[in-house]
Motif scaffolding. Sequence first.
Motif, PDB file in Angstrom:
ATOM      1  N   HIS A  44      -6.765  -3.617 -14.492  1.00 26.68           N
ATOM      2  CA  HIS A  44      -8.009  -3.067 -15.048  1.00 26.68           C
ATOM      3  C   HIS A  44      -8.191  -1.609 -14.633  1.00 26.68           C
ATOM      4  CE1 HIS A  44      -9.521  -7.506 -14.852  1.00 26.68           C
ATOM      5  NE2 HIS A  44      -8.676  -7.308 -15.847  1.00 26.68           N
ATOM      6  N   PHE A  45      -7.898  -1.325 -13.359  1.00 31.72           N
ATOM      7  CA  PHE A  45      -8.041   0.048 -12.861  1.00 31.72           C
ATOM      8  C   PHE A  45      -7.075   0.997 -13.569  1.00 31.72           C
ATOM      9  CE2 PHE A  45      -6.139   3.252 -10.038  1.00 31.72           C
ATOM     10  CZ  PHE A  45      -7.200   4.142 -10.027  1.00 31.72           C
ATOM     11  N   GLN A  46      -5.806   0.596 -13.651  1.00 31.88           N
ATOM     12  CA  GLN A  46      -4.798   1.456 -14.278  1.00 31.88           C
ATOM     13  C   GLN A  46      -5.156   1.720 -15.750  1.00 31.88           C
ATOM     14  OE1 GLN A  46      -2.143   2.994 -12.962  1.00 31.88           O
ATOM     15  NE2 GLN A  46      -2.367   2.167 -10.899  1.00 31.88           N
ATOM     16  N   THR A  47      -5.604   0.668 -16.447  1.00 26.94           N
ATOM     17  CA  THR A  47      -5.975   0.812 -17.866  1.00 26.94           C
ATOM     18  C   THR A  47      -7.147   1.768 -18.024  1.00 26.94           C
ATOM     19  OG1 THR A  47      -5.185  -1.424 -18.346  1.00 26.94           O
ATOM     20  CG2 THR A  47      -6.720  -0.447 -19.926  1.00 26.94           C
ATOM     21  N   LEU A  48      -8.176   1.572 -17.196  1.00 24.24           N
ATOM     22  CA  LEU A  48      -9.371   2.418 -17.279  1.00 24.24           C
ATOM     23  C   LEU A  48      -9.028   3.868 -16.934  1.00 24.24           C
ATOM     24  CD1 LEU A  48     -12.394   2.576 -17.760  1.00 24.24           C
ATOM     25  CD2 LEU A  48     -12.766   1.788 -15.406  1.00 24.24           C
ATOM     26  N   GLY A  49      -8.208   4.057 -15.892  1.00 27.40           N
ATOM     27  CA  GLY A  49      -7.811   5.410 -15.492  1.00 27.40           C
ATOM     28  C   GLY A  49      -7.074   6.143 -16.603  1.00 27.40           C
ATOM     29  N   HIS A  50      -6.133   5.451 -17.257  1.00 25.55           N
ATOM     30  CA  HIS A  50      -5.380   6.072 -18.351  1.00 25.55           C
ATOM     31  C   HIS A  50      -6.294   6.371 -19.551  1.00 25.55           C
ATOM     32  CE1 HIS A  50      -1.591   4.695 -16.309  1.00 25.55           C
ATOM     33  NE2 HIS A  50      -1.247   5.892 -16.719  1.00 25.55           N
ATOM     34  N   ASP A  95      -6.640  -4.774  18.962  1.00 23.39           N
ATOM     35  CA  ASP A  95      -6.937  -5.007  20.384  1.00 23.39           C
ATOM     36  C   ASP A  95      -7.535  -3.762  21.053  1.00 23.39           C
ATOM     37  OD1 ASP A  95      -5.934  -7.584  20.142  1.00 23.39           O
ATOM     38  OD2 ASP A  95      -3.898  -6.967  20.652  1.00 23.39           O
ATOM     39  N   GLY A  96      -8.376  -3.047  20.291  1.00 24.32           N
ATOM     40  CA  GLY A  96      -9.061  -1.888  20.860  1.00 24.32           C
ATOM     41  C   GLY A  96      -8.256  -0.599  20.860  1.00 24.32           C
ATOM     42  N   TYR A  97      -7.026  -0.634  20.331  1.00 25.03           N
ATOM     43  CA  TYR A  97      -6.198   0.570  20.309  1.00 25.03           C
ATOM     44  C   TYR A  97      -5.942   1.023  18.872  1.00 25.03           C
ATOM     45  CZ  TYR A  97      -5.222  -0.192  25.257  1.00 25.03           C
ATOM     46  OH  TYR A  97      -5.349  -0.360  26.604  1.00 25.03           O
ATOM     47  N   GLN A  98      -5.829   2.337  18.701  1.00 19.94           N
ATOM     48  CA  GLN A  98      -5.523   2.870  17.368  1.00 19.94           C
ATOM     49  C   GLN A  98      -4.041   2.671  17.059  1.00 19.94           C
ATOM     50  OE1 GLN A  98      -7.054   6.693  15.589  1.00 19.94           O
ATOM     51  NE2 GLN A  98      -4.973   7.378  15.988  1.00 19.94           N
ATOM     52  N   LEU A  99      -3.783   2.128  15.879  1.00 23.34           N
ATOM     53  CA  LEU A  99      -2.421   1.960  15.392  1.00 23.34           C
ATOM     54  C   LEU A  99      -2.289   2.813  14.137  1.00 23.34           C
ATOM     55  CD1 LEU A  99       0.186   0.238  15.913  1.00 23.34           C
ATOM     56  CD2 LEU A  99      -0.697  -1.378  14.248  1.00 23.34           C
ATOM     57  N   GLU A 100      -1.254   3.658  14.077  1.00 24.47           N
ATOM     58  CA  GLU A 100      -1.076   4.557  12.941  1.00 24.47           C
ATOM     59  C   GLU A 100       0.073   4.069  12.065  1.00 24.47           C
ATOM     60  OE1 GLU A 100      -0.582   8.505  14.434  1.00 24.47           O
ATOM     61  OE2 GLU A 100      -2.370   8.389  15.680  1.00 24.47           O
ATOM     62  N   LEU A 101      -0.228   3.849  10.784  1.00 26.94           N
ATOM     63  CA  LEU A 101       0.778   3.403   9.819  1.00 26.94           C
ATOM     64  C   LEU A 101       0.880   4.427   8.700  1.00 26.94           C
ATOM     65  CD1 LEU A 101      -0.486  -0.280   9.509  1.00 26.94           C
ATOM     66  CD2 LEU A 101       1.452   0.490  10.866  1.00 26.94           C
ATOM     67  N   PRO A 102       2.060   4.550   8.056  1.00 23.59           N
ATOM     68  CA  PRO A 102       2.163   5.484   6.916  1.00 23.59           C
ATOM     69  C   PRO A 102       1.165   5.118   5.819  1.00 23.59           C
ATOM     70  CG  PRO A 102       4.334   4.690   7.569  1.00 23.59           C
ATOM     71  CD  PRO A 102       3.334   3.868   8.328  1.00 23.59           C
ATOM     72  N   GLU A 103       0.488   6.130   5.305  1.00 24.56           N
ATOM     73  CA  GLU A 103      -0.518   5.907   4.265  1.00 24.56           C
ATOM     74  C   GLU A 103       0.192   5.822   2.904  1.00 24.56           C
ATOM     75  OE1 GLU A 103      -4.813   7.915   3.522  1.00 24.56           O
ATOM     76  OE2 GLU A 103      -3.104   9.241   3.401  1.00 24.56           O
ATOM     77  N   GLN A 104       0.127   4.659   2.267  1.00 26.79           N
ATOM     78  CA  GLN A 104       0.895   4.417   1.034  1.00 26.79           C
ATOM     79  C   GLN A 104       0.020   4.616  -0.212  1.00 26.79           C
ATOM     80  OE1 GLN A 104       4.070   3.830   1.126  1.00 26.79           O
ATOM     81  NE2 GLN A 104       4.528   3.038   3.154  1.00 26.79           N
ATOM     82  N   TRP A 105      -0.592   5.779  -0.328  1.00 28.45           N
ATOM     83  CA  TRP A 105      -1.552   5.968  -1.432  1.00 28.45           C
ATOM     84  C   TRP A 105      -0.864   6.077  -2.797  1.00 28.45           C
ATOM     85  CZ3 TRP A 105      -2.777  10.431  -4.509  1.00 28.45           C
ATOM     86  CH2 TRP A 105      -1.965  11.541  -4.259  1.00 28.45           C
ATOM     87  N   LEU A 106       0.438   6.391  -2.814  1.00 29.81           N
ATOM     88  CA  LEU A 106       1.155   6.533  -4.089  1.00 29.81           C
ATOM     89  C   LEU A 106       1.962   5.282  -4.450  1.00 29.81           C
ATOM     90  CD1 LEU A 106       2.432  10.216  -3.739  1.00 29.81           C
ATOM     91  CD2 LEU A 106       0.745   9.377  -5.380  1.00 29.81           C
ATOM     92  N   LYS A 107       1.722   4.208  -3.721  1.00 30.33           N
ATOM     93  CA  LYS A 107       2.495   2.977  -3.895  1.00 30.33           C
ATOM     94  C   LYS A 107       2.477   2.483  -5.342  1.00 30.33           C
ATOM     95  CE  LYS A 107       0.754  -0.463  -1.669  1.00 30.33           C
ATOM     96  NZ  LYS A 107       0.326  -1.342  -0.553  1.00 30.33           N
ATOM     97  N   GLN A 108       1.315   2.598  -5.993  1.00 30.20           N
ATOM     98  CA  GLN A 108       1.176   2.133  -7.378  1.00 30.20           C
ATOM     99  C   GLN A 108       1.156   3.301  -8.368  1.00 30.20           C
ATOM    100  OE1 GLN A 108      -2.467  -0.074  -6.519  1.00 30.20           O
ATOM    101  NE2 GLN A 108      -1.381  -1.991  -6.905  1.00 30.20           N
TER     102      GLN A 108
END
Length: 532
Positions: free
Chosen positions: A32-38, A153-166
């Motif tokens: 729905h998001f992809q259709t609306l965006g296009h 557990d109270g600690y910051q964990l940093e993961l790659p941000e996959q904003w372009l995945k879709q």
Amino acid sequence: MFSNKESFKRYFLQRLEMTYGKTFEDTTSSDHFQTLGHMIREYVSSNWIQTNEQSRNNNGKQVYYLSIEFLLGRLLHNNLINLGIDQVVIEGLKDLGIDFFEVEDMEHDAGLGNGGLGRLAACFLDSLATLDLPGHGCGIRYKHGLFEQRIVDGYQLELPEQWLKQGQVWEVRKEDLAVDIYFWGNIDMYEKNGKLQFRHLNAETVTAVPHDVPVIGYHTTTVNTLRLWNAEPSSLIAKDVKDIMRYKRETESISGFLYPDDSNDEGKILRLKQQYFLVSASLQSIIRNYKQQYKNISEMHHYISIHVNDTHPVLAIPELMRILMDEEGLGWDEAWEITTNTISYTNHTTLSEALEQWPIYIFQPLLPRIYMIIDEINERFCMKLWKKYPGDFLKIEKMAIIAHGMIKMAHLALVGSYSVNGVAEIHTEILKKREMANFYAFYPEKFNNKTNGITHRRWLIKANPKLTNLISNIIGDKWVDQPESLRELLNYQEDASLQENLAAIKQSNKERLAKIIKEKNGILVDPSSIFD
């Protein structure tokens, strides 16, 4: 397709099924998001083309805003608000049994910015389009943005941000407008027709491919462009086959992450590559567009204004000099006149120790021609200082662009631009009286203040719809495009009913935030607490 609810529903269902080849019942919120965006991008495409044509045919000045960050946020709802079709879409989807806010959740925040620098850049683009001004953004299309933060557990964990995945529904890749950027190598000097010429030999070539994103103004037909550059391997790859994979990896890392760790030389080289990549790609594109419209490069500063947001894009100064001299054949004095009347600079910090500087031993081998130009700018500037302050070695040392093995980017910006501004009155005054007092004494006409504004449409209408409705019920809705009329609220500051409604909206928003904190972090917070 957005003229009314029924038309929207019909077009949306047809587009959804044609795109995904499945029944409506089997489609997902992501579909729905992809259709609306296009659909939205298609809807604005004619205005986008028309805006570009108007810019090309108009003899007015074009503004290019260079920034290492653009904190755009999610664009779906903001674009619908600016187009004035948000209610048609929300109600149309509701008729189809689709919750618009679930669809909105499918969009990832664009991983292009992190803080105030990028927020300001995004707000300027919104305002330029809304005011029907020809303003273009130039940035980098980071693959991973900064990072995704998890608290475990109270600690910051940093993961790659996959904003372009879709993929990115708003962008249009324009491979035909790609340009080449050159690193490393050596500069060959030779004479031709009595003039000294320069050519870059044995360089490592990186291709910059533009991805254009439409910037939609509020209730206007203007659609400006944010051009994001992606770093890709060039067809002119390194001769040594063994190095191809290393070259590919290093090339793609240029547009890999926002603010790579620069605690070591490898990280410093990557950051410097990013900065030159942005300015060289942008300036090559700007000058190509200018030359298609005008023949005389000597008049460029009358038609083009290039603004650098903080020191990250300040290499635009020597890069513009390089293009004007080495590619357009101008002499130093004429190129300098054009450059210093084209580029303006926003300073974002009052702390001298936070101002960006680069070691010569890293800069010179990576960008040999650019270093030569900066060295010449520094020599000429120091000669001017000597004339004004003869014998004052300490002052000249403090103001020099190159000193103690370091290149000072803020000093380069101050010398090579026509305008320098702080971002609040108190900030600008501190620059003039303390951090940049020597430069203010030398160039008083360059300093001015531009207090940071904010796009209230995004940060109020989009972010706080309940408060938006309350304000419009009290003073009408003219404040949406005339924000100064918000002053009328002062007439109601003692109104008990308004105070009560405001408190209820605050409490409702706190309850929503408490719910999100519970969902994301598993922590229960008391909604009646003071939230900071």
